[in-house]
Write a protein that holds these residues in place. Sequence first.
Motif, PDB file in Angstrom:
ATOM      1  N   VAL A  84      53.103-116.059 -27.278  1.00 44.39           N
ATOM      2  CA  VAL A  84      52.592-116.455 -28.587  1.00 44.39           C
ATOM      3  C   VAL A  84      51.549-117.553 -28.462  1.00 44.39           C
ATOM      4  CG1 VAL A  84      54.737-115.815 -29.728  1.00 44.39           C
ATOM      5  CG2 VAL A  84      54.432-118.168 -28.939  1.00 44.39           C
ATOM      6  N   GLY A  85      50.722-117.647 -29.492  1.00 41.47           N
ATOM      7  CA  GLY A  85      49.789-118.744 -29.660  1.00 41.47           C
ATOM      8  C   GLY A  85      50.063-119.426 -30.986  1.00 41.47           C
ATOM      9  N   SER A  86      49.588-120.649 -31.149  1.00 37.20           N
ATOM     10  CA  SER A  86      49.889-121.406 -32.362  1.00 37.20           C
ATOM     11  C   SER A  86      48.888-121.098 -33.462  1.00 37.20           C
ATOM     12  CB  SER A  86      49.886-122.909 -32.072  1.00 37.20           C
ATOM     13  OG  SER A  86      48.593-123.342 -31.701  1.00 37.20           O
ATOM     14  N   ALA A  87      49.386-121.140 -34.685  1.00 33.14           N
ATOM     15  CA  ALA A  87      48.543-121.084 -35.883  1.00 33.14           C
ATOM     16  C   ALA A  87      48.871-122.344 -36.676  1.00 33.14           C
ATOM     17  CB  ALA A  87      48.830-119.829 -36.691  1.00 33.14           C
ATOM     18  N   GLY A  88      48.141-123.411 -36.400  1.00 30.25           N
ATOM     19  CA  GLY A  88      48.499-124.729 -36.895  1.00 30.25           C
ATOM     20  C   GLY A  88      49.240-125.505 -35.829  1.00 30.25           C
ATOM     21  N   THR A  89      49.488-126.770 -36.101  1.00 30.08           N
ATOM     22  CA  THR A  89      50.108-127.644 -35.103  1.00 30.08           C
ATOM     23  C   THR A  89      51.579-127.873 -35.412  1.00 30.08           C
ATOM     24  OG1 THR A  89      49.456-129.608 -36.340  1.00 30.08           O
ATOM     25  CG2 THR A  89      47.941-128.839 -34.659  1.00 30.08           C
ATOM     26  N   PHE A  90      52.402-127.853 -34.373  1.00 29.37           N
ATOM     27  CA  PHE A  90      53.823-128.155 -34.479  1.00 29.37           C
ATOM     28  C   PHE A  90      54.352-128.468 -33.093  1.00 29.37           C
ATOM     29  CE2 PHE A  90      53.225-123.553 -34.240  1.00 29.37           C
ATOM     30  CZ  PHE A  90      53.965-123.221 -33.115  1.00 29.37           C
ATOM     31  N   SER A  91      55.511-129.119 -33.057  1.00 28.41           N
ATOM     32  CA  SER A  91      56.149-129.425 -31.795  1.00 28.41           C
ATOM     33  C   SER A  91      56.887-128.203 -31.273  1.00 28.41           C
ATOM     34  CB  SER A  91      57.137-130.586 -31.976  1.00 28.41           C
ATOM     35  OG  SER A  91      57.919-130.762 -30.806  1.00 28.41           O
ATOM     36  N   THR A  92      56.710-127.901 -30.006  1.00 26.43           N
ATOM     37  CA  THR A  92      57.407-126.748 -29.429  1.00 26.43           C
ATOM     38  C   THR A  92      58.914-126.973 -29.342  1.00 26.43           C
ATOM     39  OG1 THR A  92      57.066-127.582 -27.171  1.00 26.43           O
ATOM     40  CG2 THR A  92      55.390-126.081 -28.071  1.00 26.43           C
ATOM     41  N   GLU A  93      59.370-128.199 -29.528  1.00 26.06           N
ATOM     42  CA  GLU A  93      60.807-128.479 -29.468  1.00 26.06           C
ATOM     43  C   GLU A  93      61.580-127.756 -30.567  1.00 26.06           C
ATOM     44  OE1 GLU A  93      61.141-132.684 -29.598  1.00 26.06           O
ATOM     45  OE2 GLU A  93      60.408-132.997 -27.556  1.00 26.06           O
ATOM     46  N   VAL A  99      62.832-116.424 -30.709  1.00 26.05           N
ATOM     47  CA  VAL A  99      62.072-117.200 -29.731  1.00 26.05           C
ATOM     48  C   VAL A  99      63.030-117.698 -28.657  1.00 26.05           C
ATOM     49  CG1 VAL A  99      60.535-119.151 -29.344  1.00 26.05           C
ATOM     50  CG2 VAL A  99      60.464-117.912 -31.526  1.00 26.05           C
ATOM     51  N   VAL A 100      62.707-117.407 -27.410  1.00 25.97           N
ATOM     52  CA  VAL A 100      63.583-117.811 -26.302  1.00 25.97           C
ATOM     53  C   VAL A 100      62.795-118.660 -25.310  1.00 25.97           C
ATOM     54  CG1 VAL A 100      65.114-115.839 -26.531  1.00 25.97           C
ATOM     55  CG2 VAL A 100      63.107-115.649 -25.065  1.00 25.97           C
ATOM     56  N   GLN A 101      63.491-119.612 -24.719  1.00 25.54           N
ATOM     57  CA  GLN A 101      62.914-120.445 -23.675  1.00 25.54           C
ATOM     58  C   GLN A 101      63.485-120.000 -22.337  1.00 25.54           C
ATOM     59  OE1 GLN A 101      62.878-124.743 -24.282  1.00 25.54           O
ATOM     60  NE2 GLN A 101      63.445-125.041 -22.135  1.00 25.54           N
ATOM     61  N   PRO A 102      62.641-119.576 -21.409  1.00 21.68           N
ATOM     62  CA  PRO A 102      63.147-119.161 -20.100  1.00 21.68           C
ATOM     63  C   PRO A 102      63.877-120.301 -19.403  1.00 21.68           C
ATOM     64  CG  PRO A 102      60.864-118.460 -20.403  1.00 21.68           C
ATOM     65  CD  PRO A 102      61.187-119.395 -21.534  1.00 21.68           C
ATOM     66  N   PRO A 103      64.730-119.996 -18.436  1.00 23.56           N
ATOM     67  CA  PRO A 103      65.428-121.061 -17.693  1.00 23.56           C
ATOM     68  C   PRO A 103      64.441-121.967 -16.966  1.00 23.56           C
ATOM     69  CG  PRO A 103      65.749-118.908 -16.663  1.00 23.56           C
ATOM     70  CD  PRO A 103      65.114-118.645 -17.978  1.00 23.56           C
ATOM     71  N   ASP A 104      64.899-123.166 -16.637  1.00 18.11           N
ATOM     72  CA  ASP A 104      64.006-124.180 -16.070  1.00 18.11           C
ATOM     73  C   ASP A 104      63.265-123.693 -14.831  1.00 18.11           C
ATOM     74  OD1 ASP A 104      64.655-125.926 -18.050  1.00 18.11           O
ATOM     75  OD2 ASP A 104      66.012-127.168 -16.843  1.00 18.11           O
ATOM     76  N   CYS A 160      62.048-120.981 -14.236  1.00 18.36           N
ATOM     77  CA  CYS A 160      60.973-120.044 -14.583  1.00 18.36           C
ATOM     78  C   CYS A 160      59.841-120.702 -15.366  1.00 18.36           C
ATOM     79  CB  CYS A 160      61.530-118.880 -15.395  1.00 18.36           C
ATOM     80  SG  CYS A 160      62.688-117.841 -14.503  1.00 18.36           S
ATOM     81  N   LEU A 161      59.986-122.009 -15.632  1.00 19.01           N
ATOM     82  CA  LEU A 161      58.969-122.717 -16.398  1.00 19.01           C
ATOM     83  C   LEU A 161      57.877-123.245 -15.476  1.00 19.01           C
ATOM     84  CD1 LEU A 161      61.294-124.704 -18.827  1.00 19.01           C
ATOM     85  CD2 LEU A 161      59.894-122.705 -19.366  1.00 19.01           C
ATOM     86  N   PRO A 162      56.698-123.568 -16.028  1.00 23.05           N
ATOM     87  CA  PRO A 162      55.609-124.094 -15.200  1.00 23.05           C
ATOM     88  C   PRO A 162      56.048-125.327 -14.422  1.00 23.05           C
ATOM     89  CG  PRO A 162      54.799-123.551 -17.392  1.00 23.05           C
ATOM     90  CD  PRO A 162      56.286-123.407 -17.438  1.00 23.05           C
ATOM     91  N   PRO A 163      55.733-125.419 -13.146  1.00 22.84           N
ATOM     92  CA  PRO A 163      56.241-126.514 -12.313  1.00 22.84           C
ATOM     93  C   PRO A 163      55.639-127.863 -12.638  1.00 22.84           C
ATOM     94  CG  PRO A 163      54.705-125.133 -11.082  1.00 22.84           C
ATOM     95  CD  PRO A 163      54.957-124.427 -12.375  1.00 22.84           C
ATOM     96  N   ASN A 164      54.438-127.903 -13.196  1.00 25.66           N
ATOM     97  CA  ASN A 164      53.746-129.172 -13.412  1.00 25.66           C
ATOM     98  C   ASN A 164      53.842-129.672 -14.848  1.00 25.66           C
ATOM     99  OD1 ASN A 164      52.846-129.217 -10.715  1.00 25.66           O
ATOM    100  ND2 ASN A 164      51.123-127.895 -11.227  1.00 25.66           N
ATOM    101  N   ARG A 165      54.752-129.108 -15.631  1.00 24.69           N
ATOM    102  CA  ARG A 165      54.867-129.532 -17.028  1.00 24.69           C
ATOM    103  C   ARG A 165      55.425-130.956 -17.100  1.00 24.69           C
ATOM    104  NH1 ARG A 165      60.093-129.091 -19.197  1.00 24.69           N
ATOM    105  NH2 ARG A 165      61.629-128.220 -17.746  1.00 24.69           N
ATOM    106  N   ASP A 166      55.102-131.629 -18.216  1.00 20.18           N
ATOM    107  CA  ASP A 166      55.649-132.965 -18.430  1.00 20.18           C
ATOM    108  C   ASP A 166      57.161-132.871 -18.614  1.00 20.18           C
ATOM    109  OD1 ASP A 166      53.119-133.988 -18.335  1.00 20.18           O
ATOM    110  OD2 ASP A 166      52.823-133.876 -20.509  1.00 20.18           O
ATOM    111  N   VAL A 178      57.879-128.440 -23.031  1.00 19.44           N
ATOM    112  CA  VAL A 178      57.670-127.042 -22.646  1.00 19.44           C
ATOM    113  C   VAL A 178      56.435-126.525 -23.379  1.00 19.44           C
ATOM    114  CG1 VAL A 178      58.646-124.728 -22.597  1.00 19.44           C
ATOM    115  CG2 VAL A 178      60.130-126.719 -22.314  1.00 19.44           C
ATOM    116  N   PRO A 179      55.404-126.094 -22.673  1.00 18.53           N
ATOM    117  CA  PRO A 179      54.192-125.593 -23.346  1.00 18.53           C
ATOM    118  C   PRO A 179      54.470-124.319 -24.126  1.00 18.53           C
ATOM    119  CG  PRO A 179      54.087-125.153 -20.993  1.00 18.53           C
ATOM    120  CD  PRO A 179      55.299-126.003 -21.210  1.00 18.53           C
ATOM    121  N   LEU A 180      53.713-124.124 -25.193  1.00 28.16           N
ATOM    122  CA  LEU A 180      53.928-122.973 -26.058  1.00 28.16           C
ATOM    123  C   LEU A 180      53.828-121.663 -25.289  1.00 28.16           C
ATOM    124  CD1 LEU A 180      54.368-121.917 -28.937  1.00 28.16           C
ATOM    125  CD2 LEU A 180      51.882-121.972 -29.246  1.00 28.16           C
TER     126      LEU A 180
END
Length: 352
Positions: free
Chosen positions: A86-95, A114-119, A121-127, A131-133
């Motif tokens: 997905v991409g955002s339409a407007g701004t919101f927190s991914t939390e 909406v599901v969040q993959p296990p840790d 499987c997430l991008p390694p360099n994320r803050d 979790v990025p959208l």
Amino acid sequence: MPDDLLALLFDLMRLPGIPGRETAVADRLQAAWAPLSDEVRRTPAGSLHAIRHGKGKKPRLSVLLTAHMDAIGMVVAEVEGAFLRVGSAGTFSTEILPGQRVLIHGRRPIPGIVVQPPDHCLPPNRDEGSVPLGAFLVDTGLSPRQLQSQVRIGDPITFDRMPIHMGDGVVAGPALDNRAGLAALTLALQSLDRSGHTWDLVAAGLVQEEIGSLGARTSTHADPPTLALVIDTTYGRSHAEAEHRTFPLGAGPSNGWGPAVHPAIHERLRLAAEHLEIPLTLEPMPWYSESDADVLQIAGAGMPTGCIFIPVRYMHSPVEMVDVEDIRRTGTVVAEFVRGLGETAGRFLEQG
């Protein structure tokens, strides 16, 4: 708040209307505004204009009352087998996203989660903790073949939550930013239909406020007004939040004050509320108003603009919360403001 207006609010909250896809909202508003107007039309950009003629001598001055129709949401960015990115339409927190029920507005409405993959499987360099959208997925339960036959890239995605009654007079659900403002604007039109007014009036449901105020940029060219008043939402106070940056539910609307606001309009809003004995809080906006007022005030050679805001808790989430009495008060103050614009009232804009 009248039952018919509460029904309108709930209807508007249920309708899809991400930026650029506000047609369903405009259709519902047109049905509500047409009996209250001399003319209703759409701009090429998609905004809805309801025009009421004033009772003053021609040529009459005109006031533009605006509330934006779009609400935050998402769009289909990519189809990956049986899942959607997905991409955002407007701004919101991914939390707010994990576990949310959504509707994909494809060839037919399709429910998803909406599901969040296990840790791992997430991008390694994320803050840490962020979790990025683009890492989230939407699972519809459909097979890849079924999904690809029903969904296209760019299809809107909205939060699948129904409006609910909370405590006394409090409503929660999606899109109160700014369907609450649209309900208040409708209430103002109903009041002005009963009383009349001197100036011409354009009530506008504007498109794409959440991504750059396209509706505000274009509507002043379609029906050039003398001044504009923006009806939008502001940050409602919840637990332990800064009092100078948030506003309590049930204590009335706020009157924006800052560079985007003409001093005389700000003062006339204050006087209208004072005359009605309706509480109106001053809201400082030392930089931008974060509303369509930022664009309206620089339309053409510049336009006198004001802002009135309805406090909403949990802004830009699927569970926004409002006190319906604040909606009623806002519409009542707006109507009184318009009634106070007499044949010589344009001179007040020279003040301040």
